[in-house]
Design a protein around this motif. Structure first.
Motif, mmCIF file in Angstrom:
data_model
loop_
_atom_site.group_PDB
_atom_site.id
_atom_site.type_symbol
_atom_site.label_atom_id
_atom_site.label_comp_id
_atom_site.label_asym_id
_atom_site.label_seq_id
_atom_site.Cartn_x
_atom_site.Cartn_y
_atom_site.Cartn_z
ATOM 1 N N LYS A 333 0.828 -1.205 0.000
ATOM 2 C CA LYS A 333 0.000 0.000 0.000
ATOM 3 C C LYS A 333 0.862 1.254 0.000
ATOM 4 C CE LYS A 333 -3.713 -0.276 -0.140
ATOM 5 N NZ LYS A 333 -4.751 -0.388 0.847
ATOM 6 N N GLY A 334 1.991 1.206 0.701
ATOM 7 C CA GLY A 334 2.913 2.332 0.625
ATOM 8 C C GLY A 334 3.394 2.563 -0.795
ATOM 9 N N ALA A 335 3.744 1.493 -1.485
ATOM 10 C CA ALA A 335 4.202 1.619 -2.868
ATOM 11 C C ALA A 335 3.123 2.216 -3.762
ATOM 12 C CB ALA A 335 4.628 0.251 -3.399
ATOM 13 N N LEU A 336 1.874 1.833 -3.544
ATOM 14 C CA LEU A 336 0.783 2.357 -4.370
ATOM 15 C C LEU A 336 0.540 3.838 -4.104
ATOM 16 C CD1 LEU A 336 -1.701 -0.655 -4.239
ATOM 17 C CD2 LEU A 336 -0.412 0.155 -6.233
ATOM 18 N N PHE A 337 0.588 4.260 -2.849
ATOM 19 C CA PHE A 337 0.428 5.689 -2.568
ATOM 20 C C PHE A 337 1.599 6.495 -3.133
ATOM 21 C CE2 PHE A 337 -2.804 4.683 0.751
ATOM 22 C CZ PHE A 337 -3.746 5.629 0.377
ATOM 23 N N PHE A 338 2.814 5.982 -2.974
ATOM 24 C CA PHE A 338 3.958 6.673 -3.564
ATOM 25 C C PHE A 338 3.827 6.758 -5.081
ATOM 26 C CE2 PHE A 338 6.486 5.079 0.270
ATOM 27 C CZ PHE A 338 6.458 6.316 0.903
ATOM 28 N N SER A 339 3.226 5.732 -5.685
ATOM 29 C CA SER A 339 3.134 5.702 -7.140
ATOM 30 C C SER A 339 2.287 6.847 -7.686
ATOM 31 C CB SER A 339 2.549 4.358 -7.610
ATOM 32 O OG SER A 339 1.141 4.290 -7.386
ATOM 33 N N ILE A 340 1.381 7.377 -6.880
ATOM 34 C CA ILE A 340 0.560 8.501 -7.339
ATOM 35 C C ILE A 340 1.438 9.728 -7.563
ATOM 36 C CG2 ILE A 340 -1.339 10.038 -6.719
ATOM 37 C CD1 ILE A 340 -2.566 7.715 -5.155
ATOM 38 N N GLN A 341 2.351 9.990 -6.627
ATOM 39 C CA GLN A 341 3.274 11.113 -6.815
ATOM 40 C C GLN A 341 4.238 10.846 -7.957
ATOM 41 O OE1 GLN A 341 4.988 13.059 -3.337
ATOM 42 N NE2 GLN A 341 6.970 13.219 -4.361
ATOM 43 N N VAL A 342 4.715 9.611 -8.074
ATOM 44 C CA VAL A 342 5.631 9.281 -9.167
ATOM 45 C C VAL A 342 4.940 9.507 -10.507
ATOM 46 C CG1 VAL A 342 6.982 7.456 -10.252
ATOM 47 C CG2 VAL A 342 6.928 7.642 -7.767
ATOM 48 N N TRP A 343 3.708 9.060 -10.614
ATOM 49 C CA TRP A 343 2.945 9.237 -11.852
ATOM 50 C C TRP A 343 2.750 10.720 -12.157
ATOM 51 C CZ3 TRP A 343 0.949 6.293 -15.778
ATOM 52 C CH2 TRP A 343 -0.024 6.884 -16.582
ATOM 53 N N ASP A 344 2.405 11.497 -11.134
ATOM 54 C CA ASP A 344 2.104 12.906 -11.348
ATOM 55 C C ASP A 344 3.337 13.725 -11.703
ATOM 56 O OD1 ASP A 344 -0.538 12.431 -10.815
ATOM 57 O OD2 ASP A 344 -0.491 13.190 -8.759
ATOM 58 N N LEU A 345 4.469 13.454 -11.051
ATOM 59 C CA LEU A 345 5.590 14.392 -11.109
ATOM 60 C C LEU A 345 6.871 13.845 -11.719
ATOM 61 C CD1 LEU A 345 5.180 16.010 -7.571
ATOM 62 C CD2 LEU A 345 4.238 16.799 -9.734
ATOM 63 N N SER A 346 7.070 12.533 -11.657
ATOM 64 C CA SER A 346 8.356 11.994 -12.086
ATOM 65 C C SER A 346 8.559 12.131 -13.593
ATOM 66 C CB SER A 346 8.467 10.518 -11.691
ATOM 67 O OG SER A 346 9.636 9.943 -12.225
ATOM 68 N N ARG A 347 9.820 12.313 -13.971
ATOM 69 C CA ARG A 347 10.173 12.364 -15.388
ATOM 70 C C ARG A 347 10.410 10.968 -15.968
ATOM 71 N NH1 ARG A 347 13.440 16.689 -13.297
ATOM 72 N NH2 ARG A 347 12.635 18.727 -13.950
ATOM 73 N N ALA A 348 10.239 9.927 -15.158
ATOM 74 C CA ALA A 348 10.452 8.565 -15.636
ATOM 75 C C ALA A 348 9.460 8.239 -16.746
ATOM 76 C CB ALA A 348 10.284 7.579 -14.477
ATOM 77 N N PRO A 349 9.842 7.390 -17.707
ATOM 78 C CA PRO A 349 8.911 6.983 -18.769
ATOM 79 C C PRO A 349 7.665 6.325 -18.179
ATOM 80 C CG PRO A 349 11.156 6.269 -19.256
ATOM 81 C CD PRO A 349 11.171 6.768 -17.853
ATOM 82 N N THR A 350 6.587 6.405 -18.895
ATOM 83 C CA THR A 350 5.320 5.879 -18.392
ATOM 84 C C THR A 350 5.417 4.395 -18.060
ATOM 85 O OG1 THR A 350 4.056 7.537 -19.624
ATOM 86 C CG2 THR A 350 2.879 5.546 -18.931
ATOM 87 N N TRP A 351 6.099 3.631 -18.926
ATOM 88 C CA TRP A 351 6.209 2.195 -18.665
ATOM 89 C C TRP A 351 6.964 1.928 -17.372
ATOM 90 C CZ3 TRP A 351 10.814 -0.169 -17.890
ATOM 91 C CH2 TRP A 351 11.970 0.470 -18.356
#
Length: 591
Positions: A333-351
């Motif tokens: 669950k921690g990983a999933l909540f963190f993933s929201i910020q990663v999705w919103d802000l990170s420059r990492a590729p979508t995949w």
């Protein structure tokens, strides 16, 4: 060593506060540097927790006598806290939240208190750190200072005070039995004349913190209001403070079975798991969906604890399974909540975002080769032949897999909600993003290691054993089938406007029960106001009618005026004297 693990986070938090008091470019740069590397403050705790020998440590002068002990229940949860708080502290400087220094400062304080809850060895220490963690949590809920955050904070604070009062009442009753050591509490509660009252208070107090239905109302409000790093630790670690409270203080494995309280916990767990899945899919905010998922997952753990009350013989296995499941849920669950910020802000590729996010979601659903696969299997096997309350022919172990069906449907809804969010790609640091990816992809390894450490009493499945793989696959596959069927219906033109198939969170609002209570209270107040208006209008009409009608006072004034003339007064006086004389003459005055 433990002194260092507590002092370092507090010193870093104090340094952030001191640097925030004054102005100046040098102070700002120093504060930014401390905030950026604040995650290092949790490292000493991780080292100490890994090396601790489990012996009792006491500090007689601190907090009325501080005592801590790291046992097989507390150690995994402390390490879980180190991982999630560490990543959260690394995420905050790159988040969109204002005042990152303040958020990291409060996260460090929460971390210290949260760890204290997991290692406290006497009632005083436990209660003080539990209360500190709970009230400090308010600061991270309201951090963004939005209207929704303030409302969530108010509900959180009310429920926290309610829960703390129940815990304090239970602890006072326990202490009146002459027991203050945590390790001695379960036996003392089982033997106490006030056993039922103590158990009820413990369930209420720790049920609030664990998000147990119907005490969960703060949770779906707090998660979306708090910044994503704070939501990760709220769900991943702070909820576990309620779980460890139930594990530490309920009479699990002590004395006779508790059919009343065990049956109540199992019933609430099953109802919570069902309702959480149903309500969660009606929302389109990913954080709200994850909040309802947490309610359902806490219900799963509560069912294990209830089963241990119903059948004391399975208590060791049920406790171990609850710890394994708590760690698995926290990591995922921690990983999933963190993933929201990663999705919103990170420059990492979508995949590079979608793959770890998908692995974490599969783990929460219990798919094979994931952390959830291990946690759900050992939990199911720990229950033995415990039956549902009132239905002795139905085994509880046969019902728990349905939690995975609900989780899968919820996570499918989460995936849809995430796909509709726009990626900004404005910030992010490779090291924090990499730490999140490792957490999401490798959560299965520590959960498997933990489960094997508890075997026996736990039975750990092989990764490719046909029986466990089949047993754990059908709920996940059924959930996927239901999600696909709902998606197919939603695409049909005739269901284009169906609210149930295109939910926007307005059918059952965030907070569910508390919203209904607020609406009921508002309706009652509006009724009172309307009734007051009607009564006021009626009163005004009566006053006006009396004012316009004949006045009794005017008649009295006229009578007084007439009586006041000498002629009328003399005539009346003569008439009265004549009547008196007649009365006397007729003998009315004597016998």
């Amino acid at each position: 060593m433990w002194t260092l693990s507590f002092v370092v986070p507090l010193l870093v938090a104090a340094t952030i506060a001191a640097l925030s008091l004054g102005a100046g470019e040098a102070r700002a740069r120093a504060r930014e540097l401390v905030v950026q590397y604040a995650w290092l403050a949790v490292v000493p705790t991780g080292i100490v927790a890994s090396l601790d020998d489990g012996a009792l440590k006491t500090v007689d002068w601190m907090l009325f006598g501080t005592a801590i002990r790291l046992d097989e229940v507390g150690r995994p949860l402390v390490l879980l806290a180190v991982i999630l708080y560490g990543i959260a502290l690394a995420f905050v400087p790159r988040s969109i939240s204002e005042r990152p220094a303040g958020l990291n400062g409060f996260l460090l304080l929460c971390f210290t208190a949260n760890v204290g809850v997991f290692v406290a060895a006497n009632l005083v220490t436990f209660y003080l750190v539990f209360a500190a963690m709970s009230f400090l949590g308010y600061a991270i809920v309201v951090h963004d200072r939005t209207t929704s955050a303030r409302r969530a904070g108010a509900v959180y604070l009310v429920m926290t005070v309610f829960g703390e009062s129940a815990v304090l009442g239970a602890f006072l009753l326990i202490a009146s039995e002459g027991v203050t050591d945590v390790i001695s509490v379960p036996a003392a509660v089982a033997a106490s004349d006030a056993r039922d009252v103590i158990v009820a208070l413990l369930i209420i107090g720790f049920g609030v913190k664990a998000g147990m239905i119907p005490l969960h109302v703060w949770l779906p409000l707090a998660h979306p209001a708090a910044p994503s790093p704070a939501s990760a630790v709220l769900s991943g670690v702070m909820l576990k403070a309620g779980i460890i409270g139930l594990l530490r203080f309920l009479p699990l494995g002590e004395g006779a079975a508790e059919p009343l309280w065990g049956g109540l916990l199992v019933t609430l767990a099953l109802v919570g798991g069902l309702l959480a899945a149903v309500v969660g899919v009606l929302h389109d905010n990913p954080k709200v969906i994850l909040a309802y998922s947490s309610i359902g997952q806490m219900g799963f753990i509560t069912a294990l604890i209830g089963a241990a009350l119903l059948e004391p013989a399975i208590a060791p296995a049920a406790i171990a399974a609850a710890v394994v499941y708590s760690v698995a849920h926290g990591l995922i669950k921690g990983a999933l909540f963190f993933s929201i910020q990663v999705w919103d802000l990170s420059r990492a590729p979508t995949w590079a975002v979608v793959v770890p996010q998908t692995v974490a979601a599969l783990g929460l659903a219990g798919a094979p080769l994931t952390a959830g696969f291990i946690a759900k299997y050992v939990s199911k096997e720990s229950l033995g032949d415990v039956a549902l309350p009132g239905l002795p022919v139905v085994a509880l172990a046969d019902i728990l897999p349905w939690f995975a069906v609900g989780s899968t449907v919820l996570l499918a809804r989460f995936a849809i909600a995430m796909s509709r969010r726009t990626r900004r790609r404005t910030a992010g640091k490779p090291i924090s993003t990499a730490a999140w990816a490792v957490l999401a992809l490798a959560a299965a390894a520590p959960v498997w290691w933990l489960a094997t450490g508890f075997a026996p009493p736990l039975t750990v499945p092989g990764w490719f054993s046909p029986g466990p793989v089949v047993d754990q696959s059908w709920p996940f596959l059924l959930g996927i089938a239901l999600a696909l069927a709902a998606a197919a219906l939603a695409r049909r033109p005739r269901f284009r406007d169906a609210r149930l198939l295109h939910p926007r969170g307005d059918i059952v609002p965030e907070g569910d029960i508390v919203v209904l209570l607020e609406r009921a209270a508002g309706g009652t107040m509006r009724g009172v106001i309307r009734a007051s208006g009607v009564l006021g209008a009626t009163r005004d009409a009566l006053v006006e009618r009396v004012r316009r009608g004949p006045s009794a006072m005017l008649a009295i004034d006229g009578l007084q005026a007439r009586l006041g003339s000498w002629v009328i007064s003399g005539a009346l006086a003569a008439a009265a004297l004549a009547a008196a004389l007649v009365f006397v003459a007729m003998g009315g005055g004597g016998s």
